[in-house]
Design a protein around this motif. Sequence first.
Motif, short mmCIF file in Angstrom:
data_model
loop_
_atom_site.label_atom_id
_atom_site.label_comp_id
_atom_site.label_asym_id
_atom_site.label_seq_id
_atom_site.Cartn_x
_atom_site.Cartn_y
_atom_site.Cartn_z
N ARG A 386 -9.66 -63.31 -38.23
CA ARG A 386 -9.01 -62.50 -37.19
C ARG A 386 -9.78 -62.58 -35.88
N HIS A 387 -11.11 -62.67 -35.97
CA HIS A 387 -11.90 -62.82 -34.75
C HIS A 387 -11.59 -64.16 -34.06
N GLN A 388 -11.46 -65.21 -34.86
CA GLN A 388 -11.13 -66.52 -34.30
C GLN A 388 -9.76 -66.48 -33.62
N ALA A 389 -8.78 -65.87 -34.28
CA ALA A 389 -7.44 -65.76 -33.70
C ALA A 389 -7.47 -64.94 -32.41
N ILE A 417 -16.74 -57.34 -27.35
CA ILE A 417 -16.72 -56.33 -28.43
C ILE A 417 -16.38 -56.99 -29.76
N ALA A 418 -15.37 -57.89 -29.74
CA ALA A 418 -14.97 -58.57 -30.97
C ALA A 418 -16.12 -59.41 -31.53
N ALA A 419 -16.88 -60.04 -30.64
CA ALA A 419 -18.02 -60.85 -31.09
C ALA A 419 -19.09 -59.97 -31.72
N SER A 534 -22.30 -49.76 -30.95
CA SER A 534 -22.65 -49.00 -29.75
C SER A 534 -22.25 -49.74 -28.48
N MET A 535 -22.21 -51.08 -28.54
CA MET A 535 -21.86 -51.86 -27.36
C MET A 535 -20.44 -51.60 -26.88
#
Length: 558
Positions: A386-389, A417-419, A534-535
């Motif tokens: 899902r992160h790749q998509a 954020i996703a990373a 937290s980021m």
Amino acid sequence: MLEHPNILLFVLQVAGAASLLIWSVRLVRTGVERALSVQLRRWLRRSAKSRLMAALTGTGAAILLQSSTAVAILVSNFVSKGSIAIPVGLAILIGADVGSAIVAQLLLVQQTFLIPLLLVIGVALFLRSSNGNRRQVGRILIGLSLIFVSLDMIRSSAEPLIDSPGTVAAMQYLGTDAMTAFFIGAVFAWVVHSSVAAVLLFVTLVAQGLLPATGAAAMVLGANLGGAFIAYVLTLSAPTPARQMVLANLILRGGGAVIALIVLTRLDQPLIWLGGDDAQQTINLHLAFNFCLVFFVMPVLGPMAKLAEALLPEKTDPMEGLDGSYVLETASLENPERALTVATREVLNVGETIETMLRAVGPLYQVWDAGFAQAIHEKHKQVQARHQALKLFLAQLNREDGLDEYESQRSHDLANIAANLDAASDAISRNLIDLARRLNAQGVAFSDQGALEIEDFHDRVLTNVQLGLNVLMTQNPDAARELVAAKEKVRSVEQDLQKEHLGRLRQGLVESIETSSIHQETLRTLKQINTSFSMIGYPILSESGDLLASRLTGGAGE
């Protein structure tokens, strides 16, 4: 009889006083939640070992939070994730009802010196202290003082009406129609979302001679039904186990209130044994009812939980397993605002999956389950996909010509954020799972104190993960500030726990020596996961200017 303008003035004054009372109770509750949320969660989780301990913990939590509803929301999170069984959660809620009744008793104490004393200390702490917890103590003291102010406002507003025949007649009618009074009490408690505020108002009207004790008694019992209904409504969207627990509490507390009302209407002078005056009798009835409820229902919590499960069976979600990338593929990239909304929702879904993984990995440190560990690995693979998509979706969006500066920055923030969330998922799947496996393979176990520290630190990080997801959803600057400050607190706590562990090594504690590397790596990994979530708060604080004027900036690069 009072003139028409005076009646309007009375309504306005009572409405204002009631509004201040409701807000003051909420002020105290939010102060306690912000200062003691981690400790409260820890106490509630540890109380699962005994139903009696659970009830006592619920009582204490409700006294601190001044709300049994707030306790119900906290406990519903544990029950929905399987950390606490439904009967134990129900015991906590029943105990919380007692705590709520004790709070009402305490807040009716009339001491004129308390208001200025609490205000002076509370304002000084809130304005002068740089320590977050001390500021929250100041908030709590200010809230308590305003509760006393609101009750004084109700008393002074009611005094002119004592000589009003129309008002007295209306109030006296409630003393003769128990069902109407019960219904009004239930509805009022639900509308103001606080049984404490409702009971305080009813008792104050009794003390001023406006409301008969019999009518107030029915309204107080109704407030117990309304108070239980508040939690039921607030958890309608919660997972089924949490709703089952709250439903059982509604049946017990609401049904008990109806039975108590029927008994009282059949007795002559039913309240005389509860106190010397009408107000004391009314407030003591509230406490006696909830104490009796604990006494009678504790033995039947198991059957009640089974009844709730039968009344509200768990249903499978037909959307479960739907690939989030499909949602991304069908989103219209020609509408950047809508595309960013879809991307935000997908990041939130990924974060919730990681929260589930983090919650699930804890029990593996106690009892290793290879199948359970594999399931967490599979969740991680889903997160990676899902992160790749999501990366491809945002990259394609950035190639569109229609993005303005804000939308371009928002897309960049979501990608970061996703990373970070993907890194947190990797830390769970690789590091924590491997550490739990090593603990099992080596046949060793943490010391009692070490295990307790790991469990509490895991719960602290889990709390911050949930706060991070809330910040992502609401974009609230205050919550973002709290999230980033919590990151610094976790870093400080992790350092203290490392020192505690080294102290046990110096003492030669065998369990600590055998598990030293696993213990320390677990703490570091949990801190890393906390930092990833937290980021989420930094883009919000950067936009609001907080990062430029705050010490919080110093943690951004860690």
